[in-house]
Structure formats: structure tokens, C-alpha cells
Design an enzyme around this catalytic site. Structure first.
Site, short mmCIF file in Angstrom:
data_model
loop_
_atom_site.label_atom_id
_atom_site.label_comp_id
_atom_site.label_asym_id
_atom_site.label_seq_id
_atom_site.Cartn_x
_atom_site.Cartn_y
_atom_site.Cartn_z
N LYS A 47 16.50 80.00 25.60
CA LYS A 47 16.06 78.68 26.07
C LYS A 47 17.24 77.70 26.10
O LYS A 47 18.28 77.96 25.47
CB LYS A 47 14.95 78.15 25.15
CG LYS A 47 15.38 77.96 23.71
CD LYS A 47 14.18 77.68 22.80
CE LYS A 47 14.61 77.54 21.34
NZ LYS A 47 13.45 77.42 20.43
N TYR A 274 39.14 52.57 23.95
CA TYR A 274 38.28 51.38 23.82
C TYR A 274 38.31 50.79 22.40
O TYR A 274 38.14 51.51 21.43
CB TYR A 274 36.83 51.73 24.16
CG TYR A 274 36.61 52.08 25.62
CD1 TYR A 274 36.95 51.18 26.63
CD2 TYR A 274 36.03 53.29 25.97
CE1 TYR A 274 36.72 51.49 27.96
CE2 TYR A 274 35.79 53.61 27.30
CZ TYR A 274 36.14 52.71 28.29
OH TYR A 274 35.92 53.02 29.60
C1 PLP Z 1 13.77 78.34 19.40
C2 PLP Z 1 12.75 79.24 18.82
C3 PLP Z 1 13.14 80.44 18.18
C4 PLP Z 1 14.58 80.80 17.91
O1 PLP Z 1 14.98 80.15 16.72
P1 PLP Z 1 16.46 80.41 16.10
O2 PLP Z 1 16.44 79.62 14.85
O3 PLP Z 1 17.41 79.86 17.11
O4 PLP Z 1 16.59 81.86 15.93
C5 PLP Z 1 12.14 81.29 17.76
N1 PLP Z 1 10.84 80.99 17.94
C6 PLP Z 1 10.43 79.83 18.52
C7 PLP Z 1 8.99 79.55 18.66
C8 PLP Z 1 11.37 78.92 18.97
O5 PLP Z 1 10.97 77.78 19.53
#
Ligand code: PLP
Length: 398
Positions: A47, A274
Site C-alpha cells: 500500500k 530563509y
Molecule cells: C499496513 C497494514 C499491515 C502491514 O503492517 P506492517 O507493520 O507494515 O507490517 C498489515 N495489516 C493491515 C491491516 C495493515 O493496514
């Protein structure tokens, strides 16, 4: 790569860019698979553009490393992977955009259902779908974000039992506190999920996948009854928290590079950037680097962060601005010289964890904040093999 791509790679290398070591990503996945156990199905979480690392390239690499399932957060992220030719099953984590559920189903994306409204949308989409929509029942076992509590879970399960157009393929829950060493909360969530799954089993529901573990739970080996694990952050070689140690074989995948656009002498008594928050005590050699918070470099690194120029640690002078940052040079350097912004700590470079510490946040946020205008270069065996320019919508194809 063809001639056009070689030219683009040279252009990208001459400016601010991120390098993604695909061999390392694959190796990290192999290590995580070993820890989880070979019998567990491996879901690579890609994601948010694979935590900034490039979703399509990482999805291909994950498949090569043996991942059987992918996960994203938005339907559009799943569509991006399908358009790029990724054929692995893809789970949309969390509550889907109900207006996109039909697109999700038609593109063979697995939808999370943690509320009856999502099931309504899947059932509507099933009427026009050439394939049988697949769903995972998202259980709320204590995180209280998205997911069904017991009554809703039972209602969703009953409706699935009556609708053979839909495949209830799995059930899952997400931990609230797996990255903390105190495991009481995590154990309670595992127990609640177990009770709910047994209840579903008694109703006659057979689930192919039951899954709870994220990276932190995999690394602390709290897999419970899960037969699938979901790994995001650790795959990218980053630790889920300061309390979680990464095995030495897991190493960071991403580094950030740039080149000097100007070298100059900052005269004694003059300030830089800045607000002139850095004042030179004596004439000082400085250099300008074309990176700023508009690329994802936190502004909190002003007067604190450091870049590596010709092997030397050069401290940020003055404020990081949207597009440019000035560092003090340790020795002579020239326009065009390579700069490491984020890299291997063995070289003295900052890590994403260092940036998170300076910014009072977590490495997840720093990684996902690397913006679209930072082109990504993908490496295998130390050689660039593909690239993405999100801004121009161009990609060489990984
Ligand atoms: C983002 C997510 C993960 C992955 O989590 P990590 O800590 O990056 O391994 C797993 N399950 C769900 C539901 C998530 O939203």
C-alpha cells in the site's frame, strides 16, 4: 533497457532520486518467510506506493520472492497493480470505497468486509461480475478502526452462507500493539479472533485463510493460529518500532541521492536560507542540494540533519526549504558531485529512522512521504534495471 531508458536513467541519476534495491527487498521477504514458517501464506503489503518504494516494482519482486498474496489499502491501488499486469490475488485492506467496490470485484480484487454496507456493495457487484467475488471478513478484535464486532460478523457470515455467488475466503484482524513488548493486548486480540473464528466454523463456514500477524507480530513470532502473514514495513528493511529488533539479514531497501547544484563560500557573518538561522563564524565552504520538504525531506532536519558528500558528513546549514537545502562542506567539492541524503549507516548517512527521530514520527511516515516528484530507480545486482517517474506518468516497466 533500451536507449531511451538509459538516457532517462542518466537524467534521473543526475538529480534527486530514490534507489530501491529489489534484491534486498526479495531477500528480506525470504527471511520473513523463514521466520513465519514455510507453511504460512505470505502476503506482501504494498500500500501507499509500497511505503514509498514503488508499488508495481515491489509487487513484481514480492511475487519473485514467493509471496502468494498482495495487499493494498485503496481500490485504486489495486487497479494500478492490475493495469501493470500483476496477477497475484490482491486484498484491499480496511473499509473499501463503496462506490469502487464494483470496479474492485470486476478486477478480481479481494474486498475486506467489516460492515454490512460493504457486503451490500459486493452483492450488488456480484450480479454483473464474470467471476465470483472474493471477500475477507475483517474482524474488530480491539483496534476499533474498521471491522465487524461479533454480531455484525455473524450477520455477514450468515448472509454469505446464503449467497453462493460470493466466496468468503478469509477472516482477519489487525493488532493495535504488536510493536510493543508488553504482549497482553496482543494475546487478548489473538484469543478474541480465535473465539470468533470458531463461532464461524460452528456456523458451517470454512475459511481458507485466517490472518492476524503484521511485521511486528512476525518478528516477535506471535503467529497464533494464523495460516497467512501480512508483512509491510519489515519487508522494506525497516523496523516496526524502536522496541522491535530486526534480524541482521534484514536490511533497508531504499536510499535517497542527489547531486550538488552549487558550491560557494559563505562569508563570515552571513546567514543562509530563509530566516538566516545559520550564521557563518568564518568564511565557510558550502554547497546547495536540490532537495527539500517538497521531496519529503522533513523540515525538522534544518540545522540538524546531514548529507554525505565525497564520503564526509556535511551538516545542514539553515532551514530546509521546499526545494533546496544547504550543507557545510568538509573539503572541496564540485557541482555535480553525488550526495547521499539517506543511505547505509555504515557510510555515516542518515537513515529513515534518523529522519523519523528528528521529525518526532515513525519511519513508516517518512517513507510514505517521499513525494511523487522524486523519481525511483530500481536496482538489481547494483545496476539500475528500471525506473518510475510518477510526476510524468512514465515508467520503464520493472
Ligand atoms: C499496513 C497494514 C499491515 C502491514 O503492517 P506492517 O507493520 O507494515 O507490517 C498489515 N495489516 C493491515 C491491516 C495493515 O493496514
Amino acid at each position: 533497457m533500451d536507449g531511451v531508458s538509459l538516457r532517462r536513467v542518466e537524467q534521473i541519476q543526475a538529480g534527486t532520486h530514490a534507489r530501491i534495491d529489489l534484491d534486498r527487498y526479495e531477500e528480506n521477504i525470504r527471511v520473513l518467510r523463514e521466520i513465519a514458517g514455510p507453511a504460512k501464506t505470505f502476503m506482501a503489503v504494498v500500500k501507499a506506493n509500497a511505503y514509498g518504494h514503488g508499488a508495481v516494482a515491489c509487487a513484481h519482486a514480492a511475487a519473485r520472492a514467493g509471496a502468494e498474496y498482495l495487499a493494498v489499502a485503496r481500490v485504486s491501488e489495486g487497479l494500478q497493480l492490475r493495469r501493470a499486469g500483476i496477477t497475484l490475488p490482491i486484498l484491499i485492506l480496511g473499509g473499501p470505497n463503496l462506490a469502487q467496490v464494483e470496479d474492485a470485484v470486476h478486477n478480481n480484487l479481494t474486498v475486506s468486509v467489516g460492515a454490512v454496507e460493504a457486503l451490500d456493495a459486493v452483492q450488488r457487484a456480484a450480479q454483473s461480475s464474470p467471476t465470483r467475488p472474493r471477500i475477507h471478513l475483517k474482524l474488530d478484535t480491539g483496534l476499533h478502526r474498521y471491522g465487524a464486532l461479533e454480531a455484525a460478523a455473524v450477520e455477514i457470515a450468515e448472509r454469505c452462507l446464503l449467497d453462493d455467488r460470493i466466496e468468503l475466503e478469509g477472516a482477519y484482524a489487525h493488532f493495535s500493539s504488536a510493536d510493543e513488548s508488553t504482549s497482553g493486548v496482543t494475546d487478548a486480540q489473538i484469543a478474541r479472533a480465535g473465539q470468533l473464528v470458531r463461532k464461524l466454523n460452528r456456523m458451517g463456514i470454512a475459511l481458507k485463510y485466517i490472518h492476524l500477524p503484521n511485521s511486528a507480530a512476525i518478528l516477535s513470532e506471535r503467529i497464533g493460529e494464523s495460516n497467512l502473514v501480512r508483512a509491510g514495513i519489515a519487508g522494506y528493511g525497516l523496523s516496526p518500532s524502536r522496541e522491535t529488533d530486526l534480524p541482521a539479514r534484514i536490511k533497508p531497501v531504499l536510499s535517497i541521492w542527489s547531486t550538488l547544484t552549487r558550491t560557494f563560500t559563505l562569508p563570515a557573518g552571513e546567514g543562509v536560507s530563509y530566516g538566516l538561522t545559520y550564521l557563518a563564524e568564518h568564511d565557510e565552504q558550502c554547497a546547495t542540494v536540490p532537495i527539500g520538504y517538497g521531496d519529503g525531506l522533513p523540515r525538522s532536519t534544518s540545522n540538524r540533519g546531514w548529507f554525505i558528500v565525497n564520503g564526509e558528513r556535511c551538516v545542514v546549514h539553515g532551514r530546509v526549504s521546499m526545494d533546496q537545502t544547504v550543507v557545510g562542506l568538509k573539503s572541496a567539492a564540485d557541482v555535480g558531485d553525488e550526495v547521499t541524503i539517506v543511505g547505509d549507516p555504515a557510510t555515516g548517512a542518515m537513515t529513515l529512522d534518523d529522519l523519523a527521530t528528528m521529525d518526532g514520527t515513525i519511519n513508516y511516515e517518512i517513507a510514505t512521504r517521499i513525494t511523487a516528484r522524486v523519481p525511483r530507480l530500481y536496482y538489481r545486482e547494483g545496476i539500475p534495471v528500471a525506473w518510475d517517474d510518477l510526476l510524468l506518468g512514465e515508467s520503464s516497466g520493472a
